[in-house]
Each structure stands twice: as C-alpha cells, then as structure tokens.
Design an enzyme around this catalytic site. Structure first.
Site, mmCIF file in Angstrom:
data_model
loop_
_atom_site.group_PDB
_atom_site.id
_atom_site.type_symbol
_atom_site.label_atom_id
_atom_site.label_comp_id
_atom_site.label_asym_id
_atom_site.label_seq_id
_atom_site.Cartn_x
_atom_site.Cartn_y
_atom_site.Cartn_z
ATOM 1 N N TYR A 26 11.623 5.617 7.649
ATOM 2 C CA TYR A 26 11.479 6.894 6.940
ATOM 3 C C TYR A 26 12.777 7.704 6.845
ATOM 4 C CZ TYR A 26 6.536 5.814 7.587
ATOM 5 O OH TYR A 26 5.311 5.198 7.564
ATOM 6 N N HIS A 103 5.895 8.143 -2.019
ATOM 7 C CA HIS A 103 5.986 7.451 -0.729
ATOM 8 C C HIS A 103 7.456 7.222 -0.409
ATOM 9 C CE1 HIS A 103 1.741 7.003 -0.568
ATOM 10 N NE2 HIS A 103 1.765 6.584 -1.817
#
Ligand code: CA2
Length: 151
Positions: A26, A103
């Site tokens: 991430y 996302h």
C-alpha cells in the site's frame, strides 16, 4: 439541494492503517496524505471535499446517503467491503451519484477473492493499482464526467 460543489471521499475498513504497515502493498503514505491529495486535486476543479473513513459499514452507508443532497459525486475505496458488500452497492446505486472506485493495490494480481468487486459494474470509473496517486486520477476523471453532465 446545496449549491456547494462538493465530492464525498469514502475510505472503508482498515484504511486508517495506511502508512503504518504493509508498505510493499500500500506504500508509505497515510490516510491524511490521501485526504490532502484528494482535496488539492478537487480544488483544481473548483470542488470541495468531505472525507469519511470508517471501519463500520453502516457509518459508510449513512455518509453515502447524506451525500445525495449535497455532493456531486463520490470517490470510494471500499477496502475489503469491495469483495463482500451488496449493501454498499445498494447504497451507491440508491443515491444515483457518479462514483469512482479506487484501489491502491492491483487487486487483480492478488488473491482470487480480491478479483471480484460488487461495485465495479455500477461504478462510473474504476482506478486500480496506481497507488495513492490513483485517488487523484479518480478525482480528475470524475470531475470531467460531472462537468459534462452539468453541460
Ligand atoms: O488496494 C486497495 O486499496 C484495497 O481496497 C485495500 C483493502 C483490500 O481489502 C482490498 O482488497 C484492496 C485493504 C485495506 C487495508 O489497508 C491497510 C493498509 C495498511 C496496512 C494494513 C491495511
């Protein structure tokens, strides 16, 4: 209906942990960084931003419902609810606002259970695997669509 040009930014469960672990998946930017990026990008299009992050599905749904009367569109990273939540889908289709699904990671290159989204087929645009800059891309795409719809 409010006259304010506003987007709702929604971040779902666990995204408050951004920047604290799993940087290989991430990145190292935090939720505050995401909110600042979205706010700055939206401002380029004369749009304000209201941000919500919650680990509770009902809180997200209430925020989406509230957007119906005072927002022009929604940018949402639903987190893991992407792969499970019919009620989130129903909330988004129910308010009938254009929305961008974001996302950070490339969900299609990850576990099989992340490959299906309950939102993508009803989303206005989907941005996947672009890291945090994907949120800015989503705002830009949504702003163009909002402008086109307003004529
Ligand atoms: O790639 C994305 O943005 C996801 O929506 C993130 C979700 C995941 O369930 C989706 O499949 C893809 C997970 C959010 C959790 O975020 C964390 C960030 C840092 C540390 C731990 C969790």
């Amino acid at each position: 209906m409010s006259d304010t040009r506003r987007l709702l930014l929604v971040n779902g469960p666990n995204l408050n942990l951004l920047g604290t672990r799993e940087p290989e998946v991430y990145g190292s930017q935090t939720l505050a960084d995401v909110e600042a990026l979205v706010t700055a990008t939206a401002a380029e299009h004369d749009l304000e931003v209201r941000s919500v992050q919650s680990n509770h599905e009902g809180v997200l749904i209430d925020a989406i419902h509230a957007a119906r009367t005072d927002c022009l569109g929604i940018v949402i990273n639903p987190g893991g609810l992407t792969h499970t939540s019919v009620v989130l889908r129903d909330a988004l289709t129910g308010v009938a606002l254009p929305f961008a699904e974001v996302h950070i990671s490339d969900v299609h290159a990850r576990e099989e259970f992340r490959h299906h989204s309950y939102l993508s087929d009803v989303a206005t645009t989907v941005v996947v695997g672009q890291g945090v800059p994907g949120y800015a891309q989503a705002v830009q795409e949504l702003a163009v669509i909002i402008e086109a719809a307003r004529g």
